[in-house]
Scaffold this motif. Structure first.
Motif, PDB file in Angstrom:
ATOM      1  N   SER A  55       0.535   6.607   3.647  1.00 45.12           N
ATOM      2  CA  SER A  55      -0.052   6.086   2.411  1.00 45.12           C
ATOM      3  C   SER A  55       0.146   7.017   1.227  1.00 45.12           C
ATOM      4  N   THR A  56       0.402   8.301   1.473  1.00 47.01           N
ATOM      5  CA  THR A  56       0.509   9.255   0.366  1.00 47.01           C
ATOM      6  C   THR A  56       1.953   9.634   0.043  1.00 47.01           C
ATOM      7  N   ASN A  58       1.488  -0.652  -4.293  1.00 46.33           N
ATOM      8  CA  ASN A  58       0.636  -0.113  -3.235  1.00 46.33           C
ATOM      9  C   ASN A  58       0.627  -0.979  -1.984  1.00 46.33           C
ATOM     10  N   ASN A  94      -1.607  -1.480   3.012  1.00 46.67           N
ATOM     11  CA  ASN A  94      -2.126  -1.211   1.684  1.00 46.67           C
ATOM     12  C   ASN A  94      -2.333   0.297   1.559  1.00 46.67           C
ATOM     13  N   THR A  95      -1.535   0.930   0.695  1.00 49.40           N
ATOM     14  CA  THR A  95      -1.601   2.383   0.573  1.00 49.40           C
ATOM     15  C   THR A  95      -2.850   2.857  -0.153  1.00 49.40           C
ATOM     16  N   SER A  96      -3.538   1.964  -0.837  1.00 53.08           N
ATOM     17  CA  SER A  96      -4.779   2.354  -1.529  1.00 53.08           C
ATOM     18  C   SER A  96      -5.960   2.379  -0.569  1.00 53.08           C
ATOM     19  N   THR A  97      -6.137   1.291   0.215  1.00 56.74           N
ATOM     20  CA  THR A  97      -7.251   1.212   1.164  1.00 56.74           C
ATOM     21  C   THR A  97      -6.893   1.797   2.525  1.00 56.74           C
TER      22      THR A  97
END
Length: 887
Positions: free
Chosen positions: A370-371, A386, A414-417
């Motif tokens: 995700s980062t 994202n 979902n890279t945000s959640t």
């Protein structure tokens, strides 16, 4: 570049090697000893296939007209094809000095070669052919030698070539090699493939006096292979720079060439000084190649990207992009130190549909930590995305049958959640609608029972939802779910009452679950406890119904004015349906708060195919669709002088009524509308109206709002509106210095492949700037809201979500353009992620200044690079990056 500039003329260094044909052709003139010598008039003579025939000696008494051609001996210099030549002034043969002269607009052609010059002469004694120009009355070159080899054109001052030794000497020649020009003051041809040059330069600027050039002391050119030069020095506007190389090798041949990829210099406040894009290209044949690039920083951060591509014409093609990164922020001895290890993998694959008709395999994989984008990607288009999705599918269609089979796997992240969903494997078997009562060779109108259609669909899937940090941990495997579902639809379409369409239907579905979920409220902890029961649990659903639809037209015509007519089209639909209660036993009530409020849930909530329907349904479905159009007078239409304008694309109203429900029988009313205003503004809206009165806790009670004396259909519980538009000025017609991809090339490149290219080789914004469009503006606005109750059920609250995005560019001057992309956050009352680009057109170079002024990632960069793609890596970049780790 000017054709008649003495120091900047174009002629091939290697393409001139075929001058042998000129010398052979000139010898052929000796055989045409009786050629007519015109004076100040155009001459055109075709050389024979036997150009080197000596004068014949005949015996006395032998008729010279009866010549035995088999006794003729051909010269070794004879041409193997006819040569054409002409001159507008004269063709002169000097028999004593054995020289032949062509004057004024001299031209010779042989096969696909063509030579033009003001003067062409041949010395038969020395076998040397010379082409040159003369000065006109103004002292300017007149008709410098022009050589054409196929689609290439070359110029020079003087050409001297010995067709016997195949050696030559050329003065002031310039040849175009791809996107660049190679010039040499003195050139020597040593054989058919090699030329030596001295005092030359290479540039991609097409002006008479180029803006920049790589000056070369001496060079060796091998035809269609490479240039080897020494004493190379880069100069701008004729001024030398300290950039000097004792030697360099420049490839001329096209296709794959293995070699190093130069890096770019950058500075990051958190990562330190770095080199980005350093790599190596491996060309491993027509079917496979690979790019390896890496970034390294002084504070310990690094990134490595491997990007192989493979292809086989008429069979398959694909590419893989694997990136791993180690990011270090700060000093390890300080408390704010951060270390992140990330990876990203992208894979795209497709096969030619003609390879195996009916069989297809495709892959589009995009997954990673995700980062990764947060710390390692600077391109705004990639950073702001994202959502990562993947799909791998194999499909089989049996030709001549209604059956289809698909095996697939999918991934959504979902890279945000940090939520991840993986479905693997998935199987879908489908039988398209068949008509069992219809004969194979139907003639005439089918009977009603012959229109009965039956279909079949079967799905089987495994799925898991998890947080990315749980991957391959015990909790990951506990969240796996499986399911199977069958559907058998039966349909029939019949005309009714001439203007109506009657469509009865029957549907049967069966779903198999592998897990039941049970919830239990724990008052002490004020939360729900979840337990699971594993097994094989089948459920069955049955539904039947019928629908009736028609179309109504309303037309208003006007005899005067610009408006000619307005047409309104209504499409009402009414349907009845019945579904027996086969799913109530899978529902139960569970307490959800300390107040004792209970909510109905299903043991199959959260499953792949969802829970079965609760209760019995027997009701009415109804809806209406509206369309509004107008005809106006138009001068552009020279036939009818009419133009159609859409006032309302669609306006839909839908709802349902359940006769078997004990309360709340009327379903919420849904509204949706869309239109296009002035062919410029796209507008869409939607909403949900709740027709019931609510109690003090915000829950619906069995009473309609209009029963309270209010003239209203209900409360608008949620709604949305979206607006977008785009404006641009007319394109100026001007010659572009850059080549843009064709429409076919754009369609062939998928969005995933484009993103792979961005990661493998970061794009330069200046390469995409179009100065022929003076200005452009793009706007988009969206608003959505929902009315709900606060967690304590004491009051209503409305949650708004708004977004405004805008982007545009305009030319400050014909050579300066500024581009801005940003948005506005109404909740935070500040601008969103913003990029500002300032581009300068430097003719054969481009300069771009890029600024990201605020946000988690901030940067400033300036890049100057040549426009020509062949020198894309010859660029000067200065970058400063800043990461706000505490935002």
């Amino acid at each position: 570049m000017a054709l008649y500039s003495k120091n900047n003329v174009k002629t091939p260094l290697i393409g001139l090697l075929p001058w042998l044909f000129v010398g052979c052709f000139m010898l052929g003139l000796h055989a045409v000893g009786y050629a007519q010598l015109p004076s100040k008039s155009t001459s055109s003579v075709a050389d024979t296939i036997l150009p080197a025939i000596r004068p014949l000696q005949t015996e006395q008494g032998v008729d010279s007209l009866k010549l035995d051609t088999t006794a003729i001996r051909l010269s070794k210099d004879a041409l193997d094809a006819p040569a054409q030549y002409q001159a507008s002034d004269s063709i002169v043969m000097d028999m004593q000095q054995q020289k032949i002269f062509l004057f004024n607009q001299a031209k010779t052609t042989y096969r696909n070669y063509e030579l033009k010059a003001d003067r062409i002469q041949l010395n038969q004694h020395t076998s040397i052919v010379t082409a040159f120009y003369v000065l006109d009355s103004a002292g300017l070159p007149h008709e410098a030698p022009v050589f054409k080899d196929g689609n290439q054109t070359f110029l020079s001052d003087t050409i001297r070539y010995d067709f016997k030794t195949k050696k030559g000497y050329i003065v002031n020649t310039t040849t175009q090699q791809g996107e660049g020009f190679l010039h040499s003051e003195k050139s020597k041809i040593v054989n058919n493939n090699t030329v030596y040059g001295a005092k030359g330069w290479y540039t991609t600027c097409d002006l008479d006096t180029p803006h920049f050039a790589i000056h070369i002391g001496q060079a060796k050119v091998i035809a269609n292979k490479l240039i080897v030069a020494r004493n190379a020095e880069l100069a701008f506007e004729g001024v030398p720079t300290p950039l000097y190389l004792p030697f360099f090798i420049f490839p001329l041949s096209t296709g794959q060439r293995t070699g190093l990829l130069p890096p770019a210099y950058t500075v990051s406040q958190q990562k330190g000084i770095g080199l980005t894009g350093l790599g190596y290209y491996l060309g491993l044949g027509p079917y496979f190649d690979m790019i390896i690039r890496g970034d390294v920083y002084s504070y310990g951060s690094w990134d490595l990207t491997i990007n192989p591509t493979y292809r086989k014409r008429y069979r398959y093609n694909g590419s893989l992009n694997l990136s791993i990164a180690s990011t270090r922020f700060g000093d390890p001895k300080t408390p704010d130190f951060q270390h992140s290890k990330d990876f990203r993998i992208m894979w795209s694959h497709s096969i030619d549909p003609k390879l195996h008709p009916g069989v297809n395999f495709s892959a589009s994989v995009n997954a990673g930590t995700s980062t990764y984008n947060l710390y390692n990607v600077t391109d705004p288009a990639v950073r702001l995305n994202n959502t990562l999705t993947s799909s791998i599918a194999f499909s089989k269609t049996w030709q001549g049958s209604p059956f289809n089979l698909t095996l697939s796997a999918s991934h959504n992240q979902n890279t945000s959640t940090r939520q991840v969903n993986i479905s693997f494997p998935q199987l879908t078997f489908t039988m398209n609608t068949i008509y069992p009562f219809q004969p194979r060779n139907l003639a005439g109108i089918p009977k009603w029972y012959q229109k009965i259609g039956i279909g079949y669909n079967m799905q089987a899937a495994n799925s898991v939802n998890f947080i990315d940090t749980e991957f391959l941990k015990p909790s990951f495997f506990k969240k796996f779910q499986s399911g199977i579902q069958h559907n058998i639809p039966i349909s029939l379409s019949l005309p009714a009452f001439k203007y109506f369409t009657f469509t009865p239907s029957i549907g049967f579905s069966q779903t198999f679950y592998t897990r039941k979920m049970f919830l239990r409220f724990i008052p002490k902890l004020n939360k729900l406890d979840t337990t699971y029961q594993y097994g094989f649990f089948p459920t069955t659903q049955l539904n039947t119904g019928a629908s009736l639809s028609t179309r109504l037209y309303g037309l208003v015509q006007f005899k005067h004015g610009k408006i000619k007519a307005i047409r309104h089209v209504m499409t009402p639909t009414v349907g009845i349906s019945y579904q027996p209660d086969l799913g109530s036993r899978y529902y139960y009530l569970v307490q959800v708060d300390t107040n004792g409020y209970k909510q109905q849930v299903s043991v199959f909530d959260g499953s792949i195919y969802g829970p079965p329907s609760y209760g019995r349904f027997g009701g009415l479905n109804f809806g209406i669709n509206n369309n509004l159009e107008m005809k106006v007078f138009s001068k552009k239409d020279t036939v009818n002088h009419e133009k159609k304008i859409t006032l309302l694309n669609s306006f839909n109203i839908n709802s349902a009524y359940n006769f078997y429900a004990d309360s709340l029988k009327l379903s919420p009313i849904t509204l949706s509308a869309s239109t296009n205003l002035f062919d410029k503004i796209n507008l869409s809206a939607g909403g949900i109206i709740d027709p019931y009165v609510q109690d003090s806790t915000g829950r619906d009670i069995n009473r309609y709002i209009w029963q309270t004396g209010r003239y209203s259909l209900g409360k608008l519980r949620s709604g949305n509106i979206a607006l977008s538009t785009s404006f641009r000025s007319q394109e100026k017609k001007q010659k572009s210095n850059t080549s843009s991809p064709t429409e076919g090339e754009v369609e062939q490149a998928s969005s995933l492949q484009q993103e792979q290219q961005m990661l493998a080789r970061p794009r330069n914004f200046a390469d995409m700037v179009d100065f022929s469009i003076p200005w452009s503006l793009n706007l988009s606005y969206s608003l959505s809201f929902s009315r709900t109750r606060t967690p304590d059920y004491k009051r209503d609250t409305t949650i708004f979500n708004q977004s405004l995005m805008f982007s545009g560019d305009f030319n400050l001057t014909p050579k300066w353009k500024i581009s801005i992309s940003s948005g506005f956050d109404f909740r935070m009352k500040q601008l969103t992620y913003t990029t500002i680009n300032l581009t300068r057109d430097l003719h054969c170079w481009r300069m771009n200044i890029s600024i990201i002024p605020y946000g988690f990632y901030k940067s400033f960069s300036i890049t100057i690079n040549p426009v020509a793609g062949v020198l894309h890596d010859l660029k000067f970049t200065r970058t400063r990056q800043f990461y706000d780790l505490f935002q």
